[in-house]
Structure formats: structure tokens, C-alpha cells
Design a protein around this motif. Structure first.
Motif, PDB file in Angstrom:
ATOM      1  N   ALA A 133       0.811  -1.219   0.000  1.00 58.30           N
ATOM      2  CA  ALA A 133       0.000   0.000   0.000  1.00 58.30           C
ATOM      3  C   ALA A 133       0.847   1.273   0.000  1.00 58.30           C
ATOM      4  O   ALA A 133       0.493   2.255  -0.671  1.00 58.30           O
ATOM      5  N   LEU A 134       1.967   1.261   0.734  1.00 61.54           N
ATOM      6  CA  LEU A 134       2.693   2.509   0.959  1.00 61.54           C
ATOM      7  C   LEU A 134       4.179   2.456   0.615  1.00 61.54           C
ATOM      8  O   LEU A 134       4.846   3.490   0.617  1.00 61.54           O
ATOM      9  N   GLY A 135       4.696   1.261   0.333  1.00 62.74           N
ATOM     10  CA  GLY A 135       6.132   1.100   0.209  1.00 62.74           C
ATOM     11  C   GLY A 135       6.710   1.504  -1.134  1.00 62.74           C
ATOM     12  O   GLY A 135       5.999   1.789  -2.094  1.00 62.74           O
ATOM     13  N   ASP A 136       8.063   1.505  -1.176  1.00 64.01           N
ATOM     14  CA  ASP A 136       8.798   1.733  -2.412  1.00 64.01           C
ATOM     15  C   ASP A 136       9.935   0.716  -2.477  1.00 64.01           C
ATOM     16  O   ASP A 136       9.961  -0.256  -1.720  1.00 64.01           O
ATOM     17  N   GLY A 137      10.890   0.937  -3.373  1.00 64.23           N
ATOM     18  CA  GLY A 137      11.983  -0.011  -3.533  1.00 64.23           C
ATOM     19  C   GLY A 137      12.840  -0.151  -2.295  1.00 64.23           C
ATOM     20  O   GLY A 137      13.283  -1.257  -1.958  1.00 64.23           O
ATOM     21  N   ARG A 138      13.086   0.957  -1.604  1.00 60.70           N
ATOM     22  CA  ARG A 138      13.924   0.907  -0.396  1.00 60.70           C
ATOM     23  C   ARG A 138      13.240   0.121   0.711  1.00 60.70           C
ATOM     24  O   ARG A 138      13.856  -0.741   1.347  1.00 60.70           O
ATOM     25  N   THR A 139      11.969   0.379   0.955  1.00 59.56           N
ATOM     26  CA  THR A 139      11.268  -0.347   2.007  1.00 59.56           C
ATOM     27  C   THR A 139      11.091  -1.816   1.637  1.00 59.56           C
ATOM     28  O   THR A 139      11.109  -2.685   2.512  1.00 59.56           O
ATOM     29  N   ARG A 140      10.940  -2.097   0.326  1.00 62.22           N
ATOM     30  CA  ARG A 140      10.853  -3.495  -0.100  1.00 62.22           C
ATOM     31  C   ARG A 140      12.143  -4.246   0.238  1.00 62.22           C
ATOM     32  O   ARG A 140      12.104  -5.385   0.687  1.00 62.22           O
ATOM     33  N   ARG A 141      13.264  -3.594   0.029  1.00 61.13           N
ATOM     34  CA  ARG A 141      14.546  -4.223   0.354  1.00 61.13           C
ATOM     35  C   ARG A 141      14.653  -4.499   1.861  1.00 61.13           C
ATOM     36  O   ARG A 141      15.080  -5.578   2.272  1.00 61.13           O
ATOM     37  N   TYR A 142      14.249  -3.530   2.676  1.00 55.14           N
ATOM     38  CA  TYR A 142      14.286  -3.736   4.136  1.00 55.14           C
ATOM     39  C   TYR A 142      13.360  -4.874   4.549  1.00 55.14           C
ATOM     40  O   TYR A 142      13.709  -5.690   5.413  1.00 55.14           O
ATOM     41  N   LEU A 143      12.173  -4.932   3.930  1.00 59.20           N
ATOM     42  CA  LEU A 143      11.226  -5.989   4.273  1.00 59.20           C
ATOM     43  C   LEU A 143      11.783  -7.362   3.915  1.00 59.20           C
ATOM     44  O   LEU A 143      11.679  -8.311   4.708  1.00 59.20           O
TER      45      LEU A 143
END
Length: 259
Positions: free
Chosen positions: A186-196
Motif C-alpha cells: 500500500a505505501l512502500g517503495d523499492g527501499r522499504t521493499r529491500r528492508y522488508l
């Protein structure tokens, strides 16, 4: 910071008090060094009886201090800072519980080691709820204290069935993973996807390496730095990347609202 410390310290003290009664005498916990693949060093004091598995707890403390004292998020709201500080205090208090369990091999710290895992995992959906609702619609009492209380009480299932803790922990882990994936979409981008992804890989390593502790010890590579040791390293990384993921999402949401 004081309110975050109070949020963590009050249930911590209550759980410690309850664990030192006879309430949890029926809970299945491991109380011997044979449970761990690392060999005990007889010449060392009890708090270093298994040096690697004991000293790895320092990583929780260092990681907790970093996120409590030295990390300052861009555009961090009061509520977001509170969520970060609560999570950091959880890491700081969890380390001595695990260390005490290894040092004394008594029931109370073994129960607490299991018990405190639940509200730690439960805090992830709580923090995600704050990000999704926004500070103006988020209330600590109903959106944080209530879920955490339910999480703490859920450990009672360990009194009912020998696999009760494993079931409850599985539910907590699944809920944290589901919440993370949902908010990323819903709210993420490439950087947050990597952290997840890094948090998920660390979670998998935490579970698998711990379960394979004795099997891995057949190989020289895992006889001193055992599977259990590396599972704790993965647990610290799981904590760290969860912090990275949640703080980055919160910053992204705040900046988007300001635009």
C-alpha cells in the motif's frame, strides 16, 4: 522516552513477578545445557558458560541503544518516536532475560524468554497501525496497549497444551509478516521493499538455524559458532531491518502527507 520506558517496564516487572511464582510450573521449557549444541566451558563463570551464545546478547543491547539514542528519523512525529523507543526498550530488556536463562538454567527466565517474544512480534502490527492511521487517528491506549495486553495474555495457552507457545508464536509471526507485506504493497517503495525482504530472510534464518542447532553441530564450521548462535545474530538483524522498514515507511507517509 519516559512514556515508552513506562510502557515496557510495567508489564516487564509484572511478568517477572508472575514467572517467579508457581503459575508456570506446567510450561514445557528446556532447563539443561544439552538443549544447546555449543559446549559448556567449565572453567568460565556461569554467565559465560557458553561464551558465544552468552555474548551474542550484547548485539541486542548495541542495536537497541542505536535505535533508542542515536537514530533520528527525518520528519519523525511524536507518536512515531514513541513507537521506535518502545521497540528499542524491548530489545534492551530482552537481552538480559536471554542471558540470565543461559547463566542460571532456571524456569523463571526460561519462561520469560518465551513470553517476551510475543509482545515483541506484536509490536510490529501496532507500529504499522500507527503508520496506516496517521498520528491524528492513533491512540496509544486502544491501538497499542490493548493489542500488547492481548499478546501477553496469549502466553496462557502454554499452560493448556505442550505446543501452546509454539502455536501462539506462529500466529504472532504470521500476523507480523502479513501486516508488513500488506503495508508495503500500500505505501512502500523499492527501499522499504529491500528492508522488508532482509527482515523476512533474517526471520527465516532465526527459525531455521535454531531448529537445526544440533544437526549443524556435526560440521566443524558450526561447533563453536553454532546454529543457535547464528540464529540470534539473525534475530538481531530481524530487529534491525524491522526498525529500518518501519521508520522508512513512517517517513515516506509523513512526507507524502506534507506534499
Amino acid at each position: 522516552m519516559n512514556s515508552a520506558l513506562l510502557h515496557v517496564a510495567v508489564p516487564f516487572v509484572l511478568c517477572v513477578a508472575l514467572a517467579n511464582t508457581g503459575l508456570f510450573d506446567g510450561v514445557e521449557v528446556d532447563l539443561s545445557y544439552s538443549h544447546y549444541a555449543e559446549r559448556r566451558v567449565e572453567d568460565l563463570p556461569c554467565f559465560l558458560a557458553m561464551p558465544c551464545n552468552c555474548l551474542v546478547n550484547l548485539l541486542y543491547i548495541l542495536m537497541g541503544l542505536y535505535w533508542l539514542l542515536w537514530h533520528r528519523g527525518v520528519g519523525e512525529t511524536v507518536q512515531s518516536r514513541y513507537a521506535r523507543e518502545v521497540f528499542a526498550f524491548m530489545a534492551l530488556l530482552y537481552a538480559p532475560v536471554q542471558w540470565t536463562r543461559l547463566a542460571v538454567l532456571r524456569r523463571a527466565p526460561a519462561v520469560l524468554d518465551q513470553w517476551f517474544t510475543l509482545p515483541i512480534f506484536a509490536w510490529v502490527p501496532v507500529w504499522i497501525g500507527l503508520i496506516e492511521r496517521g498520528p491524528s487517528k492513533w491512540r496509544a491506549a486502544s491501538h497499542a496497549a490493548a493489542p500488547e495486553l492481548l499478546s501477553v495474555l496469549s502466553y496462557g495457552l502454554a499452560l493448556v497444551h505442550v505446543l501452546g507457545f509454539d502455536l501462539v508464536l506462529g500466529v504472532h509471526v504470521a500476523l507480523a509478516l502479513y501486516s508488513g507485506v500488506r503495508v508495503q504493497r500500500a505505501l512502500g517503495d523499492g527501499r522499504t521493499r529491500r528492508y522488508l525482504l532482509l527482515a523476512l530472510l533474517s526471520c527465516a534464518g532465526f527459525v531455521v538455524l535454531k531448529l537445526l542447532d544440533h544437526w549443524l553441530a556435526q560440521h566443524r564450521l558450526f561447533q563453536r559458532f553454532t546454529g543457535h548462535f547464528w540464529s540470534k545474530v539473525c534475530d538481531v538483524l530481524q530487529f534491525h531491518y524491522s526498525f529500518c522498514f518501519l521508520t522508512a515507511l513512517g517517513q515516506r507517509k509523513t512526507l507524502a502527507q506534507r506534499e
